[in-house]
Write a protein that holds these residues in place. Structure first.
Motif, short mmCIF file in Angstrom:
data_model
loop_
_atom_site.label_atom_id
_atom_site.label_comp_id
_atom_site.label_asym_id
_atom_site.label_seq_id
_atom_site.Cartn_x
_atom_site.Cartn_y
_atom_site.Cartn_z
N ASP A 105 0.86 -1.18 0.00
CA ASP A 105 0.00 0.00 0.00
C ASP A 105 0.90 1.22 0.00
OD1 ASP A 105 -2.26 1.61 0.11
OD2 ASP A 105 -2.50 1.39 2.29
N MET A 106 0.93 1.92 -1.12
CA MET A 106 1.79 3.10 -1.27
C MET A 106 0.98 4.35 -1.01
SD MET A 106 3.81 1.79 -4.67
CE MET A 106 2.48 0.71 -5.25
N GLY A 107 1.18 4.92 0.18
CA GLY A 107 0.45 6.10 0.60
C GLY A 107 -0.52 5.74 1.71
N LEU A 108 -0.04 5.72 2.94
CA LEU A 108 -0.88 5.32 4.08
C LEU A 108 -1.94 6.36 4.41
CD1 LEU A 108 -1.50 3.42 6.47
CD2 LEU A 108 0.28 4.63 7.75
N GLY A 109 -1.56 7.62 4.43
CA GLY A 109 -2.52 8.67 4.78
C GLY A 109 -3.17 8.40 6.11
N ASN A 110 -4.49 8.46 6.16
CA ASN A 110 -5.26 8.23 7.38
C ASN A 110 -5.34 6.75 7.75
OD1 ASN A 110 -8.07 7.69 8.76
ND2 ASN A 110 -7.49 9.79 9.25
N GLY A 111 -5.05 5.87 6.81
CA GLY A 111 -5.04 4.44 7.09
C GLY A 111 -6.30 3.70 6.71
N ARG A 112 -7.25 4.37 6.07
CA ARG A 112 -8.51 3.69 5.72
C ARG A 112 -8.28 2.54 4.74
NH1 ARG A 112 -10.35 9.17 6.15
NH2 ARG A 112 -9.47 9.50 4.09
N ASP A 117 4.93 5.47 3.42
CA ASP A 117 4.50 6.87 3.37
C ASP A 117 5.62 7.73 3.94
OD1 ASP A 117 2.93 9.16 3.00
OD2 ASP A 117 1.14 8.17 3.75
N ARG A 118 5.52 9.01 3.66
CA ARG A 118 6.55 9.95 4.14
C ARG A 118 6.56 10.06 5.65
NH1 ARG A 118 4.33 12.39 -0.49
NH2 ARG A 118 5.87 12.50 -2.15
N VAL A 119 5.35 10.08 6.22
CA VAL A 119 5.22 10.20 7.67
C VAL A 119 4.12 9.26 8.15
CG1 VAL A 119 6.04 12.60 7.81
CG2 VAL A 119 3.61 12.15 7.47
N LEU A 120 4.19 8.89 9.41
CA LEU A 120 3.16 8.06 10.02
C LEU A 120 2.19 9.00 10.74
CD1 LEU A 120 2.14 5.21 10.71
CD2 LEU A 120 3.60 5.28 12.73
N GLN A 121 1.03 9.20 10.14
CA GLN A 121 0.05 10.10 10.74
C GLN A 121 -1.37 9.55 10.57
OE1 GLN A 121 0.74 13.81 8.73
NE2 GLN A 121 -0.15 13.12 6.82
N GLY A 178 9.42 7.26 4.77
CA GLY A 178 10.36 8.12 4.08
C GLY A 178 9.89 8.41 2.67
N GLU A 179 10.78 8.99 1.90
CA GLU A 179 10.47 9.28 0.50
C GLU A 179 10.35 7.97 -0.28
OE1 GLU A 179 9.63 12.25 -0.81
OE2 GLU A 179 9.78 12.99 1.25
N ALA A 180 9.53 7.98 -1.30
CA ALA A 180 9.18 6.76 -2.02
C ALA A 180 10.38 6.08 -2.67
CB ALA A 180 8.12 7.06 -3.07
N GLU A 181 11.27 6.84 -3.31
CA GLU A 181 12.38 6.22 -4.03
C GLU A 181 13.23 5.32 -3.14
OE1 GLU A 181 11.56 9.43 -4.32
OE2 GLU A 181 11.59 10.01 -6.43
N ASP A 235 -1.27 5.15 -4.14
CA ASP A 235 -2.11 6.27 -3.69
C ASP A 235 -1.26 7.43 -3.21
OD1 ASP A 235 -4.54 7.54 -3.27
OD2 ASP A 235 -4.84 6.69 -1.29
N PHE A 236 -0.10 7.62 -3.85
CA PHE A 236 0.71 8.80 -3.54
C PHE A 236 0.13 10.01 -4.26
CE2 PHE A 236 4.62 5.91 -3.12
CZ PHE A 236 4.55 5.89 -1.75
N GLY A 237 0.35 11.17 -3.69
CA GLY A 237 -0.06 12.39 -4.37
C GLY A 237 -0.31 13.51 -3.38
N ARG A 238 -0.19 14.69 -3.91
CA ARG A 238 -0.41 15.89 -3.10
C ARG A 238 -1.63 16.67 -3.54
NH1 ARG A 238 5.50 15.91 -3.68
NH2 ARG A 238 6.39 15.52 -1.63
N GLY A 239 -2.27 16.20 -4.63
CA GLY A 239 -3.47 16.87 -5.10
C GLY A 239 -3.24 17.85 -6.22
#
Length: 158
Positions: free
Chosen positions: A34-41, A59-63, A78-81, A100-104
């Motif tokens: 899962d690339m891009g944890l975000g809220n974790g849903r 993900d970049r950060v655990l939040q 960390g960063e994806a690469e 699911d990476f992205g900043r919008g």
């Protein structure tokens, strides 16, 4: 379409795509990424529908929500690469990946997805499945479930 309707459409497509993917990989060994944890849903849903698979999360950060925190040994922060390179060191082991990476910012998100595609390819097993809200390159695009508009979510085979 309102932003609320657009969000509901995206989340429904995501859920339907994840559920569809379970059947597509049912006879295949391998882990999930899962690339891009975000809220974790999404991670929480993956745990529910794939209880017997190891699920790597990056993900970049655990939040995320506390109830959706992955085990430390499965979280690549960390960063994806560098995280994809670290995962690739053990050789391809991913049967199913969710991007699911992205900043919008569409142009930036599309460029990032294209840049990361070769690294993602290194961790996917031959025949592995990849679903994404962004276009990826170097994979065979396939049709997903009929319930999802072709432009809403993208489906690929390695």
């Amino acid at each position: 379409m309102s932003r609320l309707d657009s969000m509901l459409r995206r989340l429904t497509a995501q859920r339907d795509g994840l559920n569809w993917a379970v059947y597509q990989i049912s006879g295949m060994a391998g882990d999930v990424l899962d690339m891009g944890l975000g809220n974790g849903r999404t991670y929480d849903h993956l745990r529910e529908i794939l209880p017997d698979r190891r699920i790597w999360v990056m993900d970049r950060v655990l939040q995320c929500h506390p109830s959706s925190t992955p085990p430390a040994e499965d979280f690549l922060q960390g960063e994806a690469e560098p995280m994809l390179q670290k995962l690739a060191e053990g050789g391809p082991r991913i049967a199913f990946g969710h991007y699911d990476f992205g900043r919008g910012v569409k142009e930036e998100d599309v460029a990032e997805a294209a840049r990361l595609s070769p690294l993602i390819a290194q961790v996917l097993l031959p025949g592995g499945l990849l679903i994404s809200g962004q276009p990826l390159v170097g994979f065979e695009q396939i049709s997903g479930p009929d319930t999802i508009a072709p432009d809403r979510y993208l489906f690929y085979r390695a």
